[in-house]
Design an enzyme around this catalytic site. Structure first.
Site, short mmCIF file in Angstrom:
data_model
loop_
_atom_site.label_atom_id
_atom_site.label_comp_id
_atom_site.label_asym_id
_atom_site.label_seq_id
_atom_site.Cartn_x
_atom_site.Cartn_y
_atom_site.Cartn_z
N PHE A 98 0.79 -1.30 -0.02
CA PHE A 98 0.06 -0.06 -0.01
C PHE A 98 0.85 1.06 0.13
O PHE A 98 0.37 2.36 -0.49
CB PHE A 98 -0.94 0.05 1.36
CG PHE A 98 -2.23 -0.69 0.88
CD1 PHE A 98 -3.03 -0.62 -0.20
CD2 PHE A 98 -2.87 -1.31 2.26
CE1 PHE A 98 -4.23 -1.23 -0.32
CE2 PHE A 98 -4.04 -2.00 1.86
CZ PHE A 98 -4.72 -1.77 0.57
N GLU A 128 3.50 2.10 -1.72
CA GLU A 128 3.82 2.47 -3.21
C GLU A 128 2.42 2.89 -3.52
O GLU A 128 2.40 3.96 -4.54
CB GLU A 128 4.42 1.36 -3.86
CG GLU A 128 5.81 0.97 -3.29
CD GLU A 128 6.67 0.16 -4.36
OE1 GLU A 128 6.42 -0.03 -5.60
OE2 GLU A 128 7.72 -0.35 -3.94
N GLU A 129 1.34 2.32 -3.51
CA GLU A 129 0.14 2.65 -4.04
C GLU A 129 -0.53 4.28 -3.67
O GLU A 129 -0.67 5.08 -4.50
CB GLU A 129 -1.12 1.79 -3.60
CG GLU A 129 -2.34 2.13 -4.05
CD GLU A 129 -3.45 0.89 -3.61
OE1 GLU A 129 -3.06 -0.11 -3.75
OE2 GLU A 129 -4.61 1.29 -3.94
N ARG A 130 -0.02 4.33 -2.47
CA ARG A 130 -0.63 5.53 -1.82
C ARG A 130 0.44 6.74 -2.43
O ARG A 130 -0.07 7.87 -2.83
CB ARG A 130 -0.10 5.70 -0.34
CG ARG A 130 -1.29 5.04 0.49
CD ARG A 130 -0.99 5.13 2.07
NE ARG A 130 -2.03 4.19 2.68
CZ ARG A 130 -1.80 3.31 3.42
NH1 ARG A 130 -0.49 2.87 3.78
NH2 ARG A 130 -2.75 2.45 3.95
N GLY A 164 -0.61 7.32 -6.21
CA GLY A 164 -1.94 8.18 -5.96
C GLY A 164 -1.60 9.61 -5.80
O GLY A 164 -2.35 10.28 -6.29
#
Ligand SMILES: Cc1cc2nc3c(=O)[nH]c(=O)nc-3n(C[C@H](O)[C@H](O)[C@H](O)COP(=O)(O)OP(=O)(O)OC[C@H]3O[C@@H](n4cnc5c(N)ncnc54)[C@H](O)[C@@H]3O)c2cc1C
Length: 297
Positions: A182, A184-186, A189
């Protein structure tokens, strides 16, 4: 595995650049492929698994999706109900996933499932799930408010059999791996929001400079100046926080706090910039002809 051997900061540079395409859906879909469905496999997957799934995904021959959310578990990831029960050298998967970006076309899913009945943070595993197996049903493509060029699917699993060797890393570590993934996802984003917001502010400046109301350009009212300056400042602060978090991450630090703060601020600022700027366009802001209304949606 076919990558260029560059560090994560290059992902962020790409994400910022993708913001120039004036659309949210494509950067989102590319982000799932490059920075949301693949980090755990890259970090914890076996050599065999990486050859089978990571190589074609990096090459662009496979579309990857990330299967975490369910109808009854979004924010509360620990509450997922999908199970993967070991039978011989296979897992038998039952349940369903919701909101799966690229889910209607994916070749494989990075799936989070319960592999035992233990405590919710220790009973989950990540599994590379080929999406062409019997028992996988893509139920529907969800009709969304925005990001319409990126498909989002609801998917059901009915006695889907997948080899145990498709497990990423260790069994029972899936929740922890996903919390790491998460990060890297954040950060992605946040990065994909920066350029569109910068463009929207700049286009609003350009429009209000030439749009005359009560005998002068809209921009020449000091309140408009103040407001746009404030938004531009906030945006640069967000960019700085992102770059600081990325630098720390590249050095190997845990950036849960900064990545979460940056994502929180990116969400808030996206709403604030689009809402405020849309007003300065007057009636034009309500049309589909301008970028600001697209990002407002
Ligand atoms: C376009 C799109 C693409 C997506 N792609 C994917 C994907 O590829 N893979 C995937 O697995 N998921 C995906 N998701 C799902 C996304 O991760 C979830 O929507 C998100 O986690 C929120 O879950 P939820 O929708 O179930 O909301 P809920 O968890 O039901 O939350 C509803 C509201 O309650 C609030 N809330 C939650 N907890 C608290 C609390 N403790 N206190 C106060 N308020 C609270 C939330 O902030 C939210 O406002 C996608 C979603 C969208 C919209």
């Amino acid at each position: 595995y076919g990558g260029m051997g560059l560090d994560f900061s290059y992902n962020i540079a790409v994400a910022e650049e993708l913001g120039n395409i004036r659309c949210g859906g494509i950067p989102m879909a590319i982000g799932v492929q490059a920075g949301m469905a693949t980090p755990a496999l890259t970090r914890f997957g076996s050599h065999e698994l990486k050859k089978q799934f990571l190589v074609p995904t990096i090459a662009g021959d496979f579309v990857a999706c990330l299967g975490i959310s369910e109808t009854g578990a979004g924010s509360d990831v620990a509450n997922i109900k999908t199970t993967a029960v070991k039978k011989g050298d296979e897992y038998v998967i039952n349940g369903g996933k919701m909101w799966i970006t690229s889910g209607t076309q994916a070749d494989w899913m990075c799936l989070l499932a319960n592999t035992s009945e233990g405590p919710p943070h220790q009973n989950k595993s990540l599994i590379c799930l080929p999406m062409n197996l019997p028992g996988i049903h893509v139920a529907r493509k969800i009709d969304k408010l925005g990001m319409r060029s990126s498909d989002t699917a609801q998917i059901f699993f009915e006695d889907v059999r997948v080899p145990c060797k498709n497990l990423i890393g260790e069994e029972g570590k899936g929740f922890t791996y996903q919390m790491l993934q998460f990060q890297e996802e954040r950060l992605w984003g946040v990065a994909i929001a920066l350029t569109p917001l910068e463009t929207i502010i700049q286009e609003t400046i350009d429009y209000t400079r030439q749009r005359e109301v009560f005998g002068q350009p809209v921009l020449h009212n000091q309140t408009v100046h103040f407001h746009l300056a404030e938004l531009a400042t906030e945006l640069e602060l967000l960019r700085s926080l992102l770059h600081r978090a990325v630098a720390l991450y590249v050095e190997g630090n845990d950036v849960t706090k900064f990545a979460s703060m940056a994502k929180l601020k990116a969400g808030r600022l996206t709403r604030e910039v689009t809402d405020s700027c849309l007003q300065f366009w007057g009636g034009m802001g309500f049309t589909n002809e301008v970028l600001v209304s697209r990002f407002y949606r």
